[in-house]
Design a protein around this motif. Structure first.
Motif, PDB file in Angstrom:
ATOM      1  N   ARG A  61       8.156 -17.210  31.175  1.00  0.00           N
ATOM      2  CA  ARG A  61       9.198 -18.391  30.908  1.00  0.00           C
ATOM      3  C   ARG A  61      10.248 -18.600  30.560  1.00  0.00           C
ATOM      4  N   GLU A  64      12.953 -17.410  33.232  1.00  0.00           N
ATOM      5  CA  GLU A  64      13.090 -18.576  34.237  1.00  0.00           C
ATOM      6  C   GLU A  64      14.237 -19.975  33.613  1.00  0.00           C
ATOM      7  N   GLU A  65      13.685 -19.928  32.096  1.00  0.00           N
ATOM      8  CA  GLU A  65      14.250 -21.477  31.620  1.00  0.00           C
ATOM      9  C   GLU A  65      15.959 -20.745  31.789  1.00  0.00           C
ATOM     10  N   VAL A  68      18.270 -20.781  34.828  1.00  0.00           N
ATOM     11  CA  VAL A  68      18.274 -21.958  35.472  1.00  0.00           C
ATOM     12  C   VAL A  68      19.156 -22.904  34.084  1.00  0.00           C
ATOM     13  N   LEU A  69      19.243 -22.481  33.081  1.00  0.00           N
ATOM     14  CA  LEU A  69      20.554 -22.669  32.344  1.00  0.00           C
ATOM     15  C   LEU A  69      21.755 -22.340  32.526  1.00  0.00           C
ATOM     16  N   ILE A  71      22.507 -20.633  35.478  1.00  0.00           N
ATOM     17  CA  ILE A  71      23.437 -21.266  36.800  1.00  0.00           C
ATOM     18  C   ILE A  71      23.682 -22.595  36.041  1.00  0.00           C
ATOM     19  N   ALA A  72      23.134 -23.880  35.258  1.00  0.00           N
ATOM     20  CA  ALA A  72      23.626 -25.012  35.775  1.00  0.00           C
ATOM     21  C   ALA A  72      25.116 -25.088  35.044  1.00  0.00           C
ATOM     22  N   ARG A  73      25.316 -24.022  33.684  1.00  0.00           N
ATOM     23  CA  ARG A  73      25.986 -23.959  32.986  1.00  0.00           C
ATOM     24  C   ARG A  73      27.356 -23.153  33.356  1.00  0.00           C
ATOM     25  N   GLN A  75      27.907 -22.207  37.025  1.00  0.00           N
ATOM     26  CA  GLN A  75      27.867 -22.819  38.611  1.00  0.00           C
ATOM     27  C   GLN A  75      28.746 -21.030  39.065  1.00  0.00           C
ATOM     28  N   PRO A  76      27.719 -19.745  39.254  1.00  0.00           N
ATOM     29  CA  PRO A  76      28.083 -18.773  39.774  1.00  0.00           C
ATOM     30  C   PRO A  76      28.037 -18.737  41.161  1.00  0.00           C
ATOM     31  N   LEU A  81      25.204 -15.089  41.459  1.00  0.00           N
ATOM     32  CA  LEU A  81      24.102 -16.644  41.746  1.00  0.00           C
ATOM     33  C   LEU A  81      23.187 -15.167  41.870  1.00  0.00           C
ATOM     34  N   ILE A  85      18.800 -15.170  40.618  1.00  0.00           N
ATOM     35  CA  ILE A  85      18.175 -15.270  41.422  1.00  0.00           C
ATOM     36  C   ILE A  85      16.787 -14.527  41.345  1.00  0.00           C
ATOM     37  N   ILE A  88      14.604 -14.125  37.974  1.00  0.00           N
ATOM     38  CA  ILE A  88      13.828 -15.308  38.242  1.00  0.00           C
ATOM     39  C   ILE A  88      12.296 -14.674  39.257  1.00  0.00           C
TER      40      ILE A  88
ATOM     41  N   ILE B  71      21.114 -26.263  42.011  1.00  0.00           N
ATOM     42  CA  ILE B  71      21.558 -26.463  40.120  1.00  0.00           C
ATOM     43  C   ILE B  71      23.156 -25.715  40.023  1.00  0.00           C
ATOM     44  N   ALA B  72      23.793 -25.075  40.796  1.00  0.00           N
ATOM     45  CA  ALA B  72      25.119 -24.678  40.585  1.00  0.00           C
ATOM     46  C   ALA B  72      25.934 -25.380  41.754  1.00  0.00           C
TER      47      ALA B  72
END
Lengths: 237, 237
Positions: A61, A64-65, A68-69, A71-73, A75-76, A81, A85, A88, B71-72
């Motif tokens: 968990r 996974e979290e 994703v964070l 990726i969001a922060r 932007q690879p 990227l 993935i 995960i 997300i990215a």
């Protein structure tokens, strides 16, 4: 790379890799100990395997979290990227491997009071030894980004399926010989099936390594030799 | 919401939801048809289930990759980020449900030539009916973000595990009564186990709905009643 030029993003990726390596270590240990518990009928060891699975669930968990964070922060793009993935996906496979090892451990508790010829268990042990080797090799390949080694693991899954198939028939034969074997052999059948499925998950990881390197799924069909879904054994055969 | 004020990001999320709904529909159909194929010994229908699984695998990979790209590109925060993580999780569970239904279909092919009393199959059918209801309810709950309905599904998984446990013992008893039942009943045991595990995956989806709404895993232990890992049956018992 010296520490001061490592970016914060590299640090995040490094942490991700470390968590996956930790999950891999826990999963390997769980499979080895579940098998040892089965061979030695050691319910204490089996209980330890059941407990260890909780750590794996938590780690998955978190991975996974955090992925994703990340990726969001950050932007690879492209390879970075894919690395996230892949993280995960591999964490998902390792979590499932832990579940399957835990299920073997639970069955060790079930059959601990049944006196049965030890040789019936040895087939499962042999199969588990091969799968443990596959798991170790694929985790090494993931850590070192070695696609050739990953492809090697991918190809060897067929041998494990073939072994499961022959073990399936053997266990059915024992059951037909003596009804007192049925309960015990049924649990062994599920143990063997779990080991075979752990083999499938190592194949998944091998495919993820290929995807990580190339951005594509491996070409061609998986080398499946599992005919046991179709197998039947007749009494006296 | 009229079309012209829907943002591109909302469109992306809407597409994600639609793909998951499509996966859910395929998974439901596969389980229903695999069960029907088992009851009717219909190998043609079983083959159709095996083929349908490919679509599910493709959809899952697409959802995973599109979610991560989303997300990215959009850097969503809080609820939108959870929506995307949830999408990846639910797609993973639906893909596994498809695998398990496919495995039932493969076993239908294995046992198609064996004449066995139909009543042995009915227990598996009854269990599958309950799980199909769970699957339908949890997919509805996911589509409508209904956490109360999700919690209801989550609680009902215990009943399915209890049913599996009693079916496990029943099948072992049939095997002990007559060795000619062993091969057939072994396949049914695996079918029943697959249905029970599909139930577990619907519980996972219910947990994901809770996470989606609250950002947390549900409190408390899962209502597991699966004692079959520990169950043994003695001949003549």
């Amino acid at each position: 790379m010296s520490e001061h030029i490592v970016s914060s993003y590299d640090n995040d990726l490094e942490n991700l890799r470390r968590s996956i390596a930790e999950m891999g270590g826990v999963a390997e240990k769980m499979l080895a100990e579940a098998t040892e518990a089965l061979v030695r009928r050691d319910t204490t060891l089996a209980q330890a395997v059941i407990v260890a699975d909780k750590r794996l669930d938590v780690l998955q968990r978190e991975i996974e979290e955090r992925s994703v964070l990340l990726i969001a922060r950050r932007q690879p793009l492209a390879i970075d990227l894919r690395e996230t993935i892949s993280g995960i996906r591999v964490a998902g496979d390792l979590e499932r491997i832990g579940d399957l090892a835990k299920n073997i451990a639970k069955r060790v508790v079930a059959i601990s009071d049944q006196a049965q010829p030890q040789k019936i268990v040895l087939g499962v042990q042999h199969m588990s030894d091969l799968v443990q080797e596959q798991l170790k090799d694929v985790l090494d390949a993931y850590a070192s980004r070695d696609t050739a080694a990953a492809h090697d693991v991918w190809e060897r899954d067929g041998a494990i399926d073939a072994l499961y198939n022959s073990l399936f028939r053997e266990l059915l034969t024992y059951m037909m010989e003596d009804p007192r074997n049925i309960s015990f052999c049924t649990h062994l059948l599920f143990c063997a099936k779990n080991v075979e499925r752990i083999g499938d998950h190592t194949t998944n990881v091998a495919e993820t390594i290929h995807y990580l390197a190339t951005g594509e799924a491996p070409a061609g069909e998986r080398p499946k030799n599992d005919a046991s879904n179709y197998a039947t054994v007749l009494p006296g055969a």
